[in-house]
Design a protein around this motif. Structure first.
Motif, PDB file in Angstrom:
ATOM      1  N   ALA A   1       0.833  -1.203   0.000  1.00 14.05           N
ATOM      2  CA  ALA A   1       0.000   0.000   0.000  1.00 14.05           C
ATOM      3  C   ALA A   1       0.868   1.253   0.000  1.00 14.05           C
ATOM      4  O   ALA A   1       0.566   2.227  -0.701  1.00 14.05           O
TER       5      ALA A   1
ATOM      6  N   LEU B   1      -3.736  14.159   1.165  1.00 15.81           N
ATOM      7  CA  LEU B   1      -4.942  13.556   0.601  1.00 15.81           C
ATOM      8  C   LEU B   1      -6.201  14.159   1.224  1.00 15.81           C
ATOM      9  O   LEU B   1      -6.297  14.279   2.451  1.00 15.81           O
TER      10      LEU B   1
ATOM     11  N   GLU C   1      -8.955  12.745   1.591  1.00 16.55           N
ATOM     12  CA  GLU C   1      -9.604  11.689   2.376  1.00 16.55           C
ATOM     13  C   GLU C   1      -9.163  11.699   3.843  1.00 16.55           C
ATOM     14  O   GLU C   1      -9.886  11.231   4.728  1.00 16.55           O
TER      15      GLU C   1
ATOM     16  N   THR D   1      -5.567   3.556  -6.607  1.00 17.37           N
ATOM     17  CA  THR D   1      -5.121   2.230  -6.181  1.00 17.37           C
ATOM     18  C   THR D   1      -6.307   1.413  -5.689  1.00 17.37           C
ATOM     19  O   THR D   1      -7.031   1.836  -4.787  1.00 17.37           O
TER      20      THR D   1
ATOM     21  N   LEU E   1       1.062  11.552   1.894  1.00 12.58           N
ATOM     22  CA  LEU E   1      -0.296  11.093   2.188  1.00 12.58           C
ATOM     23  C   LEU E   1      -1.052  12.104   3.046  1.00 12.58           C
ATOM     24  O   LEU E   1      -2.282  12.091   3.071  1.00 12.58           O
TER      25      LEU E   1
ATOM     26  N   LEU F   1      -4.351   2.927   4.972  1.00 12.17           N
ATOM     27  CA  LEU F   1      -3.944   4.325   4.962  1.00 12.17           C
ATOM     28  C   LEU F   1      -3.811   4.865   6.379  1.00 12.17           C
ATOM     29  O   LEU F   1      -2.850   5.577   6.699  1.00 12.17           O
TER      30      LEU F   1
ATOM     31  N   TYR G   1      -3.685   7.372  -3.983  1.00 15.33           N
ATOM     32  CA  TYR G   1      -4.604   6.596  -3.157  1.00 15.33           C
ATOM     33  C   TYR G   1      -5.883   6.247  -3.911  1.00 15.33           C
ATOM     34  O   TYR G   1      -6.314   5.089  -3.938  1.00 15.33           O
TER      35      TYR G   1
ATOM     36  N   PHE H   1       0.219   3.723  -2.973  1.00 16.34           N
ATOM     37  CA  PHE H   1      -0.417   5.000  -2.619  1.00 16.34           C
ATOM     38  C   PHE H   1       0.475   6.184  -2.986  1.00 16.34           C
ATOM     39  O   PHE H   1      -0.020   7.252  -3.346  1.00 16.34           O
ATOM     40  N   THR H   2       1.804   6.003  -2.851  1.00 12.09           N
ATOM     41  CA  THR H   2       2.714   7.116  -3.104  1.00 12.09           C
ATOM     42  C   THR H   2       3.165   7.208  -4.557  1.00 12.09           C
ATOM     43  O   THR H   2       3.722   8.226  -4.956  1.00 12.09           O
TER      44      THR H   2
ATOM     45  N   LYS I   1      -8.744  -0.440   2.170  1.00 13.39           N
ATOM     46  CA  LYS I   1      -7.766   0.612   1.915  1.00 13.39           C
ATOM     47  C   LYS I   1      -7.679   1.618   3.057  1.00 13.39           C
ATOM     48  O   LYS I   1      -6.602   2.104   3.383  1.00 13.39           O
ATOM     49  N   GLU I   2      -8.811   1.976   3.642  1.00 11.81           N
ATOM     50  CA  GLU I   2      -8.807   2.996   4.687  1.00 11.81           C
ATOM     51  C   GLU I   2      -7.989   2.561   5.894  1.00 11.81           C
ATOM     52  O   GLU I   2      -7.268   3.365   6.484  1.00 11.81           O
TER      53      GLU I   2
END
Length: 208
Positions: free
Chosen positions: A32, A125, A127, A44, A122, A71, A41, A36-37, A67-68
């Motif tokens: 991940a 983001l 999110e 993916t 990250l 992250l 995010y 993600f990087t 995913k959450e």
């Protein structure tokens, strides 16, 4: 044929697990972090993470909820070691506050920039503002408060009022987290050199 009681939960892997000596959850986090990087995010999928970790998508849910969760854990991993360092420095009253503040800045920058992936990006983001990431925001707030307390303990910080102290803390903390963008544009710069220079700059901002 009946099923044996010793059957492992989860589906078999798609491919041989990467030879990194990691447990499945750690493999998923590593996958991940990379995806993600590099891909982003939103772009993916959980399937891509699972395949990068060498397992079926269905097997992934045996280790993480999605995913959450990945992250959230990656975000917290960028803060909790620095928070541990900050707690030790706050307790080390034998050292001048200026030295302790410099050391926290240096260690924090090394953590943010020293890994194989620039996880600090990250933070940007949209999110991350969600309630799901409250744990990350809580540890980040405690770390920022540690910066504030160390700045307040310096000779210059002791002369500041609350408004001035808050402003210096925002500026120093913003500098430390902002290094992720500078590092992304110059990834070949030695991290140790980068961390020392940033710590020097942070103390000048703090007036120490």
């Amino acid at each position: 044929m009946g099923t044996g009681s010793g059957r492992r939960v989860g589906r078999p892997r798609v491919v041989q697990r990467p030879d990194r000596g990691l447990q499945p959850r750690a493999e998923l986090l590593a996958a991940a972090a990379e995806l993600f990087t590099t891909r982003g995010y939103a772009a993916t999928t959980t399937r891509a993470v699972a395949e990068r970790a060498g397992m079926r998508q269905a097997s992934m849910y045996h280790y993480v909820s999605g995913k959450e969760e990945l992250l959230a854990e990656l975000l917290e991993s960028t803060v909790t070691p620095s928070l541990g360092c900050a707690r030790e420095l706050l307790a080390d009253l034998a050292r001048p506050a200026e030295d302790r503040l410099w050391e926290l800045c240096r260690a924090d920058v090394e953590l943010l920039c020293g890994g194989p992936h620039n996880l600090g990006v990250l933070y940007l983001l949209p999110e991350v503002r969600a309630e799901r990431f409250a744990g990350f925001h809580a540890v980040r707030a405690e770390l920022k408060d540690a910066y504030r307390r160390l700045i307040a303990a310096t000779a210059a910080g002791g002369a500041l009022g609350k408004g001035g102290l808050d402003l210096r803390t925002d500026l120093v903390f913003g500098l430390i987290e902002g290094v992720i963008l500078v590092h992304r544009s110059d990834p070949e710069r030695p991290v140790a050199e980068f961390a020392r220079a940033t710590a020097d700059a942070a103390l000048r901002i703090a007036g120490a």
